[in-house]
Design a protein around this motif. Structure first.
Motif, PDB file in Angstrom:
ATOM      1  N   SER A  45       0.864  -1.194   0.000  1.00 39.48           N
ATOM      2  CA  SER A  45       0.000   0.000   0.000  1.00 39.48           C
ATOM      3  C   SER A  45       0.888   1.228   0.000  1.00 39.48           C
ATOM      4  O   SER A  45       2.084   1.144   0.306  1.00 39.48           O
ATOM      5  N   ARG A  46       0.266   2.382  -0.297  1.00 43.22           N
ATOM      6  CA  ARG A  46       0.961   3.670  -0.179  1.00 43.22           C
ATOM      7  C   ARG A  46       0.062   4.592   0.624  1.00 43.22           C
ATOM      8  O   ARG A  46      -1.140   4.677   0.365  1.00 43.22           O
ATOM      9  N   ILE A  47       0.645   5.235   1.632  1.00 48.07           N
ATOM     10  CA  ILE A  47      -0.180   6.058   2.525  1.00 48.07           C
ATOM     11  C   ILE A  47       0.340   7.490   2.481  1.00 48.07           C
ATOM     12  O   ILE A  47       1.553   7.722   2.591  1.00 48.07           O
ATOM     13  N   ASP A  48      -0.589   8.454   2.296  1.00 45.18           N
ATOM     14  CA  ASP A  48      -0.217   9.866   2.128  1.00 45.18           C
ATOM     15  C   ASP A  48      -0.414  10.650   3.424  1.00 45.18           C
ATOM     16  O   ASP A  48      -1.450  10.513   4.086  1.00 45.18           O
ATOM     17  N   PHE A  49       0.583  11.483   3.732  1.00 47.04           N
ATOM     18  CA  PHE A  49       0.529  12.344   4.914  1.00 47.04           C
ATOM     19  C   PHE A  49       0.878  13.765   4.510  1.00 47.04           C
ATOM     20  O   PHE A  49       1.601  13.999   3.531  1.00 47.04           O
ATOM     21  N   ILE A  98      -3.757  11.682   5.284  1.00 49.58           N
ATOM     22  CA  ILE A  98      -4.605  12.207   4.214  1.00 49.58           C
ATOM     23  C   ILE A  98      -5.420  11.075   3.584  1.00 49.58           C
ATOM     24  O   ILE A  98      -6.631  11.148   3.511  1.00 49.58           O
ATOM     25  N   GLU A  99      -4.748  10.000   3.193  1.00 51.52           N
ATOM     26  CA  GLU A  99      -5.486   8.878   2.583  1.00 51.52           C
ATOM     27  C   GLU A  99      -4.554   7.692   2.380  1.00 51.52           C
ATOM     28  O   GLU A  99      -3.324   7.829   2.389  1.00 51.52           O
ATOM     29  N   CYS A 100      -5.190   6.529   2.186  1.00 53.06           N
ATOM     30  CA  CYS A 100      -4.439   5.284   2.010  1.00 53.06           C
ATOM     31  C   CYS A 100      -4.808   4.672   0.664  1.00 53.06           C
ATOM     32  O   CYS A 100      -5.986   4.612   0.309  1.00 53.06           O
ATOM     33  N   ASN A 101      -3.787   4.234  -0.080  1.00 53.89           N
ATOM     34  CA  ASN A 101      -3.986   3.641  -1.416  1.00 53.89           C
ATOM     35  C   ASN A 101      -3.540   2.175  -1.414  1.00 53.89           C
ATOM     36  O   ASN A 101      -2.360   1.901  -1.635  1.00 53.89           O
ATOM     37  N   PRO A 102      -4.465   1.240  -1.196  1.00 52.16           N
ATOM     38  CA  PRO A 102      -4.057  -0.182  -1.249  1.00 52.16           C
ATOM     39  C   PRO A 102      -3.848  -0.690  -2.668  1.00 52.16           C
ATOM     40  O   PRO A 102      -3.350  -1.800  -2.847  1.00 52.16           O
TER      41      PRO A 102
HETATM   42 MG   LIG Z   1      -3.134  10.807  -2.556  1.00 50.61          MG
END
Ligand SMILES: [Mg+2]
Ligand SMILES: Nc1ncnc2c1ncn2[C@@H]1O[C@H](COP(=O)(O)OP(=O)(O)OP(=O)(O)O)[C@@H](O)[C@H]1O
Length: 330
Positions: free
Chosen positions: A269-273, A284-288
């Motif tokens: 996953s990639r997680i945005d802060f 901010i949001e999580c992208n699995p």
């Molecule tokens: Mg994003």
């Protein structure tokens, strides 16, 4: 091993009446080719299985041992769950997160509620179904206004950061009328933007942290918007690791791993802060289903700069799934 790749590609001739970013989250043929190429180089027999109406028939024809899922799906806020739900119904193993995780992460207000319940900071927010509903200034300005359940900066423009009530209401109108969903209005976090790649299970690890540094606007006004992503070479530079104090990086890492677990992410996953005015990392949001386009997707860019070639990234994601499923030894 026979590996099926489930995916959606951008249509060649998008209909004119749709917004310019209607298919932004879908992959290009080139990205699909890169992932297939990597899986073949890793020694697998790769089958392409386009998602959509013909998915079940294509699956039956290709009989994969495992499905590598990057399909974004079509339709409402559960669209990313469609492919994994069908695979579970058919008893087929697949790479990545399950339907519940893919649904709660696509719906940003839902993800933010879960994350804040677990004690991780996320900007204060409200949701609106129309501009008419946006009556009182909900939060101190500036705010950011974005669609409740989109990704790839769909519906996020430079003008999404609103410094006045009138601008915010106009963006609520734009989002609700153009994307036919609620508008999420949240406190704007003006500090550094950091995206975090997480890989694996039991335990997962942070594979990289990358700061997105604006080249043409001050950080406090920066939005990693559609306009910026389409012109990223001129608009941003990437710093791996971020130029931030050690304690801040450690806190981002703690939050990323805790959020990955809280949201039930698997394999990758990639997680945005973004840091707030006080330097606190805000979720901010999580992208699995993060973009896997080599040289363009944030995850491949950061892992490459961490010394992990693209082939190793794809190989590691697949092997985390195989180990989790008991199909390979750790
Ligand atoms: Mg994003
Ligand atoms: N609360 C916020 N404070 C400051 N900036 C924000 C905030 N929310 C979003 N942004 C900016 O808008 C960008 C896009 O928002 P977000 O990550 O939620 O959208 P997305 O379309 O899901 O992104 P992705 O392309 O990562 O899927 C962020 O990268 C960030 O620059």
């Amino acid at each position: 091993m026979r590996v099926g790749l489930a995916y959606n590609v951008k249509p060649a001739d998008p209909p004119d009446h749709l917004p310019e970013d209607a298919f932004e989250e879908y992959d290009s043929e080139a990205t699909v080719g890169h992932i297939c190429g990597a899986l073949s180089l890793l020694g697998h027999d790769v089958r392409r299985i386009p998602a959509g109406a013909g998915f079940v028939d294509a699956l039956r024809d290709s009989r994969p041992d495992i499905v590598f899922n990057i399909a974004e799906g079509e339709g409402g806020r559960c669209r990313e769950a469609h492919v994994p739900a069908v695979l579970e119904m058919l008893g087929l193993p697949y790479v990545g997160s399950d339907p519940l995780t893919l649904s709660v992460t696509l719906d940003k207000p839902v993800a933010k509620k879960l994350v804040s319940y677990e004690g991780f900071p996320t900007p204060e927010f409200r949701t609106y179904r129309s501009a008419a509903e946006f009556g009182e200034p909900p939060l101190p300005f500036p705010v950011i206004v974005k669609p409740a359940f989109e990704g790839s900066s769909k519906g996020v423009r430079l003008s999404s950061r609103a410094a006045s009530f009138e601008q915010a209401r106009e963006m609520v109108r734009f989002v609700t009328e153009t994307y036919r969903q609620e508008a999420l209005v949240e406190a704007f976090a003006p500090g550094a933007e950091v995206t975090v790649g997480v890989l694996g299970n039991d335990p997962p690890r942070v594979a990289g942290m990358m700061e997105i540094v604006p080249k043409t606007v001050p950080r406090g006004e920066f939005v990693y918007s559609l306009e910026v992503k389409r012109d990223w070479e001129n608009q941003v530079s990437y710093r791996v690791p971020p130029a931030l104090p050690k304690a801040t990086l450690a806190e981002i890492e703690r939050c990323a791993l805790g959020i990955y677990r809280a949201l039930g992410c698997r394999d990758f996953s990639r997680i945005d802060f973004r840091l707030d005015a006080g330097g606190i990392p805000q979720f901010i949001e999580c992208n699995p289903l993060p973009g896997l386009s080599p040289g363009y997707g944030d995850l491949p860019i950061m892992t490459e700069r961490m010394g992990m070639p693209y082939l190793s990234l794809i190989g590691e994601i697949l092997s985390h799934a195989l180990i989790r499923l008991g199909m390979a030894q750790a």
